[in-house]
Design a protein around this motif. Structure first.
Motif, PDB file in Angstrom:
ATOM      1  N   ASN A 670       0.836  -1.206   0.000  1.00  0.00           N
ATOM      2  CA  ASN A 670       0.000   0.000   0.000  1.00  0.00           C
ATOM      3  C   ASN A 670       0.871   1.257   0.000  1.00  0.00           C
ATOM      4  O   ASN A 670       0.804   2.076   0.913  1.00  0.00           O
ATOM      5  N   PRO A 671       1.677   1.435  -1.026  1.00  0.00           N
ATOM      6  CA  PRO A 671       2.669   2.517  -1.004  1.00  0.00           C
ATOM      7  C   PRO A 671       2.097   3.921  -1.162  1.00  0.00           C
ATOM      8  O   PRO A 671       2.738   4.895  -0.767  1.00  0.00           O
ATOM      9  N   GLN A 672       0.922   4.052  -1.743  1.00  0.00           N
ATOM     10  CA  GLN A 672       0.368   5.376  -2.008  1.00  0.00           C
ATOM     11  C   GLN A 672      -0.585   5.852  -0.912  1.00  0.00           C
ATOM     12  O   GLN A 672      -1.283   6.849  -1.089  1.00  0.00           O
ATOM     13  N   ALA A 673      -0.554   5.162   0.232  1.00  0.00           N
ATOM     14  CA  ALA A 673      -1.413   5.561   1.352  1.00  0.00           C
ATOM     15  C   ALA A 673      -0.697   6.607   2.193  1.00  0.00           C
ATOM     16  O   ALA A 673       0.328   6.327   2.826  1.00  0.00           O
ATOM     17  N   TYR A 674      -1.210   7.828   2.174  1.00  0.00           N
ATOM     18  CA  TYR A 674      -0.581   8.912   2.926  1.00  0.00           C
ATOM     19  C   TYR A 674      -1.648   9.834   3.486  1.00  0.00           C
ATOM     20  O   TYR A 674      -2.806   9.825   3.056  1.00  0.00           O
ATOM     21  N   THR A 675      -1.241  10.619   4.461  1.00  0.00           N
ATOM     22  CA  THR A 675      -2.120  11.635   5.038  1.00  0.00           C
ATOM     23  C   THR A 675      -1.419  12.983   4.986  1.00  0.00           C
ATOM     24  O   THR A 675      -0.178  13.057   4.991  1.00  0.00           O
ATOM     25  N   ILE A 676      -2.190  14.046   4.944  1.00  0.00           N
ATOM     26  CA  ILE A 676      -1.650  15.408   5.003  1.00  0.00           C
ATOM     27  C   ILE A 676      -2.411  16.150   6.091  1.00  0.00           C
ATOM     28  O   ILE A 676      -3.643  16.260   6.044  1.00  0.00           O
ATOM     29  N   LYS A 677      -1.679  16.648   7.061  1.00  0.00           N
ATOM     30  CA  LYS A 677      -2.282  17.379   8.166  1.00  0.00           C
ATOM     31  C   LYS A 677      -1.513  18.670   8.396  1.00  0.00           C
ATOM     32  O   LYS A 677      -0.315  18.749   8.105  1.00  0.00           O
ATOM     33  N   THR A 678      -2.185  19.668   8.942  1.00  0.00           N
ATOM     34  CA  THR A 678      -1.512  20.914   9.305  1.00  0.00           C
ATOM     35  C   THR A 678      -1.614  21.115  10.809  1.00  0.00           C
ATOM     36  O   THR A 678      -2.571  20.677  11.455  1.00  0.00           O
ATOM     37  N   LYS A 679      -0.588  21.788  11.351  1.00  0.00           N
ATOM     38  CA  LYS A 679      -0.534  21.995  12.794  1.00  0.00           C
ATOM     39  C   LYS A 679       0.313  23.219  13.096  1.00  0.00           C
ATOM     40  O   LYS A 679       1.398  23.392  12.522  1.00  0.00           O
ATOM     41  N   LYS A 680      -0.171  24.072  14.005  1.00  0.00           N
ATOM     42  CA  LYS A 680       0.636  25.207  14.446  1.00  0.00           C
ATOM     43  C   LYS A 680       1.689  24.719  15.433  1.00  0.00           C
ATOM     44  O   LYS A 680       1.390  23.938  16.341  1.00  0.00           O
ATOM     45  N   VAL A 681       2.935  25.174  15.243  1.00  0.00           N
ATOM     46  CA  VAL A 681       4.036  24.710  16.086  1.00  0.00           C
ATOM     47  C   VAL A 681       4.936  25.876  16.470  1.00  0.00           C
ATOM     48  O   VAL A 681       4.925  26.938  15.828  1.00  0.00           O
ATOM     49  N   THR A 682       5.726  25.663  17.517  1.00  0.00           N
ATOM     50  CA  THR A 682       6.773  26.586  17.948  1.00  0.00           C
ATOM     51  C   THR A 682       8.020  25.759  18.252  1.00  0.00           C
ATOM     52  O   THR A 682       8.031  24.538  18.084  1.00  0.00           O
ATOM     53  N   ASN A 683       9.045  26.444  18.744  1.00  0.00           N
ATOM     54  CA  ASN A 683      10.274  25.722  19.066  1.00  0.00           C
ATOM     55  C   ASN A 683      10.117  24.823  20.295  1.00  0.00           C
ATOM     56  O   ASN A 683      11.010  24.038  20.614  1.00  0.00           O
ATOM     57  N   LYS A 684       8.994  24.899  20.965  1.00  0.00           N
ATOM     58  CA  LYS A 684       8.725  24.032  22.117  1.00  0.00           C
ATOM     59  C   LYS A 684       7.899  22.803  21.732  1.00  0.00           C
ATOM     60  O   LYS A 684       7.662  21.928  22.576  1.00  0.00           O
ATOM     61  N   SER A 685       7.504  22.723  20.483  1.00  0.00           N
ATOM     62  CA  SER A 685       6.634  21.629  20.050  1.00  0.00           C
ATOM     63  C   SER A 685       7.405  20.325  19.885  1.00  0.00           C
ATOM     64  O   SER A 685       8.609  20.312  19.602  1.00  0.00           O
ATOM     65  N   LYS A 686       6.668  19.234  20.046  1.00  0.00           N
ATOM     66  CA  LYS A 686       7.188  17.895  19.791  1.00  0.00           C
ATOM     67  C   LYS A 686       6.218  17.191  18.857  1.00  0.00           C
ATOM     68  O   LYS A 686       5.010  17.388  18.926  1.00  0.00           O
ATOM     69  N   LEU A 687       6.770  16.356  17.990  1.00  0.00           N
ATOM     70  CA  LEU A 687       5.945  15.591  17.064  1.00  0.00           C
ATOM     71  C   LEU A 687       6.269  14.113  17.197  1.00  0.00           C
ATOM     72  O   LEU A 687       7.438  13.734  17.352  1.00  0.00           O
ATOM     73  N   SER A 688       5.249  13.291  17.126  1.00  0.00           N
ATOM     74  CA  SER A 688       5.415  11.846  17.156  1.00  0.00           C
ATOM     75  C   SER A 688       4.669  11.270  15.964  1.00  0.00           C
ATOM     76  O   SER A 688       3.448  11.412  15.866  1.00  0.00           O
ATOM     77  N   LEU A 689       5.413  10.658  15.057  1.00  0.00           N
ATOM     78  CA  LEU A 689       4.839  10.153  13.817  1.00  0.00           C
ATOM     79  C   LEU A 689       5.294   8.720  13.586  1.00  0.00           C
ATOM     80  O   LEU A 689       6.434   8.365  13.907  1.00  0.00           O
ATOM     81  N   THR A 690       4.428   7.918  13.002  1.00  0.00           N
ATOM     82  CA  THR A 690       4.766   6.528  12.703  1.00  0.00           C
ATOM     83  C   THR A 690       5.199   6.400  11.250  1.00  0.00           C
ATOM     84  O   THR A 690       4.507   6.877  10.341  1.00  0.00           O
ATOM     85  N   SER A 691       6.361   5.783  11.060  1.00  0.00           N
ATOM     86  CA  SER A 691       6.884   5.537   9.718  1.00  0.00           C
ATOM     87  C   SER A 691       6.671   4.072   9.362  1.00  0.00           C
ATOM     88  O   SER A 691       7.065   3.172  10.111  1.00  0.00           O
ATOM     89  N   ALA A 692       6.062   3.834   8.210  1.00  0.00           N
ATOM     90  CA  ALA A 692       5.756   2.481   7.754  1.00  0.00           C
ATOM     91  C   ALA A 692       7.022   1.787   7.247  1.00  0.00           C
ATOM     92  O   ALA A 692       8.061   2.435   7.043  1.00  0.00           O
ATOM     93  N   PRO A 693       6.965   0.486   7.028  1.00  0.00           N
ATOM     94  CA  PRO A 693       8.087  -0.192   6.360  1.00  0.00           C
ATOM     95  C   PRO A 693       8.375   0.452   5.003  1.00  0.00           C
ATOM     96  O   PRO A 693       7.474   0.606   4.177  1.00  0.00           O
TER      97      PRO A 693
END
Length: 705
Positions: A670-693
């Motif tokens: 399923n290589p073409q399965a993706y999401t696009i999201k927007t989020k307001k961030v600053t230098n104090k922000s943290k992001l946690s994202l899952t990367s597929a095989p």
């Protein structure tokens, strides 16, 4: 009593050896190198990191041809000089706008007692590693000499894990194998995939840059810098003693180098750290090259381009104009009398379609391959006169295309395939470069597919290395930028000649259409191939099923779409291609937006996460702007990537657009399965994202004004 005397004797020997050893430390004190001479006058060095041995005592020297006395032993030290150096220089383009060149130096002049020959070994110690080279000053007793083999050793401290490709005089286009050093021999044959030209030399031979990791968690990288007028270095492993020794690429006679003093070898480099990110951030290779030799560099500009290329690679289209000709002789063959095959991709109508797409979406240039006569009879014939680089096929009008591209604000990129005939290319080079300038081409993609002519030479021998350098310097005379494919892997020459704006010199995206590459391939290349300079990897493939382009090709691109976006950040190059077909981008315009937005020249780079073969996450700030871009590429095992955005400027707010793998994304299923999201961030922000095989993510971060 005897044991006491023995202890005293050993103590005295240690004092004696220490007293004659020369020591060099890094500016931060973490690295330490000792140089000494053995009893028979053999030069020897060793290297430690934070008091842990990295390189065991290893010999230095060169074996000469037809000479009773090689430069291996019988030396005495006649002079030592130490110095320190600290400067900051600005590259024409790069991963950052300023590079610090900071090292301590030890130069040791050796004299061979029997011959009175002089050889200087120059060491430079950076905080990230060591560089050293051989220098041969002008002297009466060593003027012309032929290298039989360079005998530089790198003695390992254990059976390390390594990411390696097979030693080969003609190809670097291999998938990487991960194994213990002791397993190289048994895995060697299976590590080699077929190629247009390949010559292995040893079952334990590997290529640089070689990435290693010790069981104790140290990362070691072995490579070379400033490869000029010398043969490319491979490494051959003595797998009983775990000692790598340099192995130079021979010429047609089996000789490894023709030298005339004063001269020097390239630098041999050893990078060491307990953090993999330091290897990616190191600029040792660039710093060991000479400063820019081009006075006016205003014409050298990073390029984002598309091209008539992928459809030919996949077999959908053709480089050749006709299928009727069994052989071609330029100047004799009349293409007006043959039937077109209907598959020739480099035709006016199609090229204009690409120019329109480039203009609409803000791309700088369009590359066209297969525009010139000779492609029917170009490969595998050991043919000297293949192309003249100026004569187009009947369906490609150079002037018409030039005028059309100019009207759309798009530059055309030239393609020169030499078919390995460097002699023919040099015959035509001035005419070819002038033809480019006359028709508005500022950049050329050159290729060296197939066996080299003159016959018997190899892609990485001294003679052919000199040809690549000649082509770069000649191009600079015409203000032409060069992107050389199938050439020797880069060693930082782009600092001196920044018109060398890219190279292939590794297994690039095209192999995804030739059966595929390993899903983690792009997590290794930044630690290996990219150590020497940027790669024209040609990312941006959105349609992974090649059979949809060509039903006869069942290959699959082993990557998710999000991974393809991330490559524009993780696979650094000032020359970036959107390699897929325009119609595929039009199907995914929301994802294509990242390719349109991403910068190709950088003010700053921050290496957030890294483990060779597993994952890489990099953040880069665009040059002359406030926007940041983040890329993560993942290996085969899915993982959660957690990053801090503390690299952003304090007190400012940003909008992050995150292009990520969907929950069910997978490089194969399923290589073409993706999401696009927007989020307001600053230098104090943290992001946690899952990367597929075989997946990853890409983020554009734009300041909110």
């Amino acid at each position: 009593m005897k044991s006491k005397n023995l202890i005293i004797l050993i103590f005295l020997i240690l004092i004696f050896n220490f007293g004659h050893a020369q020591e060099l430390t890094s500016p931060n004190g973490a690295l330490s190198m000792q140089f000494s001479l053995e009893e028979d006058g053999k030069p020897i060095y060793q290297l430690s990191y934070k008091n842990e041995e990295v390189i065991r005592p290893s010999h230095l020297g060169l074996e000469l041809k037809d000479d009773k006395k090689s430069l291996l032993n019988d030396f005495e030290i006649v002079e030592t000089k130490t110095s320190a150096f600290d400067e900051t220089w600005q590259p024409v383009w790069g991963e950052e706008s300023k590079i610090r060149n900071y090292y301590n130096e030890l130069a040791i002049t050796l004299k061979q007692k029997e011959t009175d020959r002089l050889m200087l070994v120059r060491f430079r110690m950076f905080n990230e590693g060591l560089g050293f080279r051989y220098e041969f000053p002008q002297q009466d007793n060593l003027v012309y000499f032929v290298i039989k083999e360079e005998r530089t050793q790198f003695a390992m401290t254990g059976d390390h894990m390594a990411h390696w490709i097979a030693g080969d005089y003609d190809s670097q286009e291999y998938d990487y194998t991960k194994s213990r050093l002791s397993e190289i021999r048994e895995k060697f044959d299976s590590s080699r995939q077929s190629n247009a030209s390949q010559t292995a030399f040893s079952k334990t031979g590997v290529q640089t840059a070689l990435m290693l990791k010790t069981d104790g968690g140290l990362y070691i990288n072995l490579h070379e810098a400033a490869l000029v007028n010398y043969a490319c270095m491979h490494l051959d492993l003595d797998d009983e003693n775990m000692i790598f020794e340099s192995h130079l690429t021979p010429d047609v006679n089996g000789d490894k180098g023709y030298m005339q003093a004063p001269c020097n070898s390239p630098w041999r480099t050893i990078m060491v750290s307990d953090n993999a990110r330091d290897i990616l951030a190191s600029r040792i290779t660039l710093n060991l090259n000479e400063p820019c030799a081009i006075e006016d560099t205003s014409w050298i500009k990073p390029v984002k381009y598309i091209g008539v290329w992928w459809e030919m690679i996949t077999g959908k289209g053709s480089w050749a104009y006709t299928d009727e000709l069994p052989a071609v002789q330029l100047g004799v063959t009349d293409y007006s009398k043959v039937k077109p095959n209907g598959k020739h991709s480099a035709n006016n109508e199609k090229v204009k379609r690409y120019i329109d797409f480039a203009s609409e979406h803000g791309f700088d240039g369009v590359l066209v391959e297969g525009w010139n006569e000779g492609w029917e009879d170009w490969f595998g014939k050991s043919k000297d006169y293949v192309f003249d680089f100026v004569t187009p096929y009947p369906d490609f009008d150079v002037q018409e295309i030039h005028d059309y591209a100019k009207s759309k604000g798009v530059k055309m990129i030239m393609h020169h395939e030499t078919s390995g005939s460097v002699r023919n290319y040099e015959r035509h080079m001035d005419q070819a470069y002038q033809f480019m300038k006359d028709n508005g081409y500022d950049a050329v993609k050159s290729g060296y597919v197939g066996n080299i002519i003159p016959r018997g030479e190899h892609h990485y021998s001294q003679y052919i290395v000199n040809h690549y350098q000649y082509a770069i310097e000649k191009a600079a005379d015409y203000e032409v930028m060069v992107n050389a494919h199938e050439a020797v892997r880069p060693t930082g020459i782009c600092r001196t000649y920044p018109n060398l704006i890219g190279n292939e010199s590794a297994r690039g995206t095209e192999f995804q259409a030739f059966g595929g590459s390993k899903p983690n391939h792009v997590t290794i290349l930044p630690f290996t191939r990219l150590i020497g300079g940027p790669m024209d990897y040609t990312p941006g493939i959105f349609e992974m099923d090649i059979s949809k382009l060509n039903p006869e090709n069942n290959s699959h691109v082993n990557s998710t779409l999000a991974n393809q976006l991330a490559l524009y950040v993780t696979m650094y190059s000032p020359l970036q291609m959107a390699a897929d077909l325009p119609e595929h981008y039009e199907q995914f315009m929301d994802a294509f937006q990242f390719i349109k937005n991403v910068a190709i020249d950088w003010d700053k780079s921050v290496y957030l996460e890294a483990e060779p073969g597993d994952y890489i996450t990099i953040a880069r700030k665009e040059k002359s702007g406030n926007n940041w871009f983040v890329g993560n590429v993942n290996g085969i095992v899915p993982r959660k990537s957690s990053i801090k955005l503390d690299f952003l400027e304090k007190g400012k707010k940003y909008m992050a657009t995150i292009y990520a793998d969907a929950k069910d994304a997978h490089f194969k299923t399923n290589p073409q399965a993706y999401t696009i999201k927007t989020k307001k961030v600053t230098n104090k922000s943290k992001l946690s994202l899952t990367s597929a095989p075989g997946g990853g993510y890409a983020i554009s971060i734009v300041e909110i004004k």
